[in-house]
Design a protein around this motif. Structure first.
Motif, PDB file in Angstrom:
ATOM      1  N   SER A   8       0.846  -1.125  -0.180  1.00  0.00           N
ATOM      2  CA  SER A   8      -0.146  -0.022  -0.056  1.00  0.00           C
ATOM      3  C   SER A   8       0.817   1.303   0.102  1.00  0.00           C
ATOM      4  N   LEU A   9       2.116   1.208   0.859  1.00  0.00           N
ATOM      5  CA  LEU A   9       2.861   2.420   0.868  1.00  0.00           C
ATOM      6  C   LEU A   9       3.404   2.676  -0.561  1.00  0.00           C
ATOM      7  N   ASP A  10       3.866   1.453  -0.904  1.00  0.00           N
ATOM      8  CA  ASP A  10       4.596   1.782  -2.514  1.00  0.00           C
ATOM      9  C   ASP A  10       3.678   2.144  -3.359  1.00  0.00           C
ATOM     10  N   LYS A  11       2.381   1.743  -3.461  1.00  0.00           N
ATOM     11  CA  LYS A  11       1.355   2.216  -4.512  1.00  0.00           C
ATOM     12  C   LYS A  11       1.017   3.756  -4.230  1.00  0.00           C
ATOM     13  N   GLU A  12       0.923   4.199  -3.098  1.00  0.00           N
ATOM     14  CA  GLU A  12       0.962   5.646  -2.803  1.00  0.00           C
ATOM     15  C   GLU A  12       2.008   6.553  -3.272  1.00  0.00           C
ATOM     16  N   ALA A  13       3.138   5.992  -2.749  1.00  0.00           N
ATOM     17  CA  ALA A  13       4.483   6.633  -3.292  1.00  0.00           C
ATOM     18  C   ALA A  13       4.502   6.466  -4.677  1.00  0.00           C
ATOM     19  N   LYS A  14       4.131   5.642  -5.429  1.00  0.00           N
ATOM     20  CA  LYS A  14       4.311   5.823  -6.728  1.00  0.00           C
ATOM     21  C   LYS A  14       3.347   6.401  -7.433  1.00  0.00           C
ATOM     22  N   ARG A  15       2.113   6.590  -6.893  1.00  0.00           N
ATOM     23  CA  ARG A  15       1.035   7.796  -7.201  1.00  0.00           C
ATOM     24  C   ARG A  15       1.521   9.124  -7.088  1.00  0.00           C
ATOM     25  N   LEU A  16       2.055   9.285  -6.099  1.00  0.00           N
ATOM     26  CA  LEU A  16       2.677  10.668  -5.846  1.00  0.00           C
ATOM     27  C   LEU A  16       3.958  11.048  -6.409  1.00  0.00           C
ATOM     28  N   GLY A  17       4.727  10.072  -6.801  1.00  0.00           N
ATOM     29  CA  GLY A  17       6.165  10.173  -7.421  1.00  0.00           C
ATOM     30  C   GLY A  17       6.972  10.414  -6.575  1.00  0.00           C
ATOM     31  N   VAL A  18       7.121   9.818  -5.288  1.00  0.00           N
ATOM     32  CA  VAL A  18       7.914  10.041  -4.134  1.00  0.00           C
ATOM     33  C   VAL A  18       8.329   8.563  -3.537  1.00  0.00           C
ATOM     34  N   PRO A  19       9.598   8.745  -2.736  1.00  0.00           N
ATOM     35  CA  PRO A  19      10.034   7.377  -2.188  1.00  0.00           C
ATOM     36  C   PRO A  19       9.148   7.004  -1.341  1.00  0.00           C
ATOM     37  N   ARG A  20       9.167   5.772  -1.010  1.00  0.00           N
ATOM     38  CA  ARG A  20       8.215   5.127   0.147  1.00  0.00           C
ATOM     39  C   ARG A  20       8.600   5.879   1.473  1.00  0.00           C
ATOM     40  N   GLN A  21       9.897   6.128   1.710  1.00  0.00           N
ATOM     41  CA  GLN A  21      10.311   6.734   2.867  1.00  0.00           C
ATOM     42  C   GLN A  21       9.838   8.095   3.123  1.00  0.00           C
ATOM     43  N   SER A  22       9.510   8.535   2.152  1.00  0.00           N
ATOM     44  CA  SER A  22       8.890  10.023   2.138  1.00  0.00           C
ATOM     45  C   SER A  22       7.464  10.108   2.581  1.00  0.00           C
ATOM     46  N   ILE A  23       6.673   9.209   2.040  1.00  0.00           N
ATOM     47  CA  ILE A  23       5.363   8.847   2.538  1.00  0.00           C
ATOM     48  C   ILE A  23       5.422   8.667   4.109  1.00  0.00           C
ATOM     49  N   ILE A  24       6.292   7.714   4.522  1.00  0.00           N
ATOM     50  CA  ILE A  24       6.124   7.203   5.945  1.00  0.00           C
ATOM     51  C   ILE A  24       6.509   8.543   6.802  1.00  0.00           C
ATOM     52  N   LYS A  25       7.529   9.271   6.279  1.00  0.00           N
ATOM     53  CA  LYS A  25       8.091  10.335   7.214  1.00  0.00           C
ATOM     54  C   LYS A  25       6.781  11.691   7.314  1.00  0.00           C
ATOM     55  N   ILE A  26       6.229  11.804   6.086  1.00  0.00           N
ATOM     56  CA  ILE A  26       5.025  12.797   5.985  1.00  0.00           C
ATOM     57  C   ILE A  26       4.086  12.501   6.844  1.00  0.00           C
ATOM     58  N   TRP A  27       3.293  11.009   6.799  1.00  0.00           N
ATOM     59  CA  TRP A  27       2.368  10.551   7.678  1.00  0.00           C
ATOM     60  C   TRP A  27       2.581  10.533   9.011  1.00  0.00           C
ATOM     61  N   ILE A  28       3.824  10.026   9.461  1.00  0.00           N
ATOM     62  CA  ILE A  28       4.054  10.271  10.855  1.00  0.00           C
ATOM     63  C   ILE A  28       4.185  11.687  11.391  1.00  0.00           C
ATOM     64  N   ALA A  29       4.978  12.460  10.623  1.00  0.00           N
ATOM     65  CA  ALA A  29       4.953  13.982  10.949  1.00  0.00           C
ATOM     66  C   ALA A  29       3.465  14.322  11.157  1.00  0.00           C
ATOM     67  N   GLU A  30       2.671  14.219  10.245  1.00  0.00           N
ATOM     68  CA  GLU A  30       1.068  14.772  10.500  1.00  0.00           C
ATOM     69  C   GLU A  30       0.513  14.130  11.618  1.00  0.00           C
ATOM     70  N   ARG A  31       0.675  12.955  12.017  1.00  0.00           N
ATOM     71  CA  ARG A  31      -0.034  12.244  13.084  1.00  0.00           C
ATOM     72  C   ARG A  31       0.511  12.850  14.516  1.00  0.00           C
ATOM     73  N   LEU A  32       1.638  13.111  14.412  1.00  0.00           N
ATOM     74  CA  LEU A  32       2.270  13.606  15.568  1.00  0.00           C
ATOM     75  C   LEU A  32       2.092  15.335  15.828  1.00  0.00           C
ATOM     76  N   LYS A  33       1.786  15.982  14.849  1.00  0.00           N
ATOM     77  CA  LYS A  33       1.344  17.135  14.953  1.00  0.00           C
ATOM     78  C   LYS A  33      -0.177  17.188  15.441  1.00  0.00           C
ATOM     79  N   GLU A  34      -1.048  16.111  14.762  1.00  0.00           N
ATOM     80  CA  GLU A  34      -2.409  16.280  15.390  1.00  0.00           C
ATOM     81  C   GLU A  34      -2.313  16.071  17.024  1.00  0.00           C
ATOM     82  N   LEU A  35      -1.407  15.232  17.534  1.00  0.00           N
ATOM     83  CA  LEU A  35      -1.303  14.831  18.766  1.00  0.00           C
ATOM     84  C   LEU A  35      -0.832  15.853  19.739  1.00  0.00           C
ATOM     85  N   SER A  36      -0.163  16.899  19.076  1.00  0.00           N
ATOM     86  CA  SER A  36       0.210  18.080  20.085  1.00  0.00           C
ATOM     87  C   SER A  36      -0.330  19.230  19.921  1.00  0.00           C
TER      88      SER A  36
END
Length: 74
Positions: free
Chosen positions: A46-74
């Motif tokens: 699923s991560l690879d599919k979304e990364a391909k759709r956006l044209g970014v590496p898998r690692q970028s998707i993971i970092k962005i999603w984790i950062a978004e979630r952490l911002k929601e919590l603070s």
């Protein structure tokens, strides 16, 4: 050059890049540290599919999603 002189040049809008050593530049509070995380295969696909759709590496998707979630919590 003293820091005060550099500050004055910067404040005037002058180009100060010749005075900077980018090899030693750091971003305070943004130092990276490697961690290992195991994901189930379905999640990787699923991560690879979304990364391909956006044209970014898998690692970028993971970092962005984790950062978004952490911002929601603070």
């Amino acid at each position: 050059m003293k820091a005060e002189e550099l500050d004055q040049k910067f404040e005037k809008g002058e180009d100060i890049t010749e005075f900077l050593d980018f090899a030693k530049a750091r971003r305070p509070g943004r130092e990276s540290r490697r961690v290992n995380v195991d994901f189930p295969e379905w999640m990787i696909h699923s991560l690879d599919k979304e990364a391909k759709r956006l044209g970014v590496p898998r690692q970028s998707i993971i970092k962005i999603w984790i950062a978004e979630r952490l911002k929601e919590l603070s």
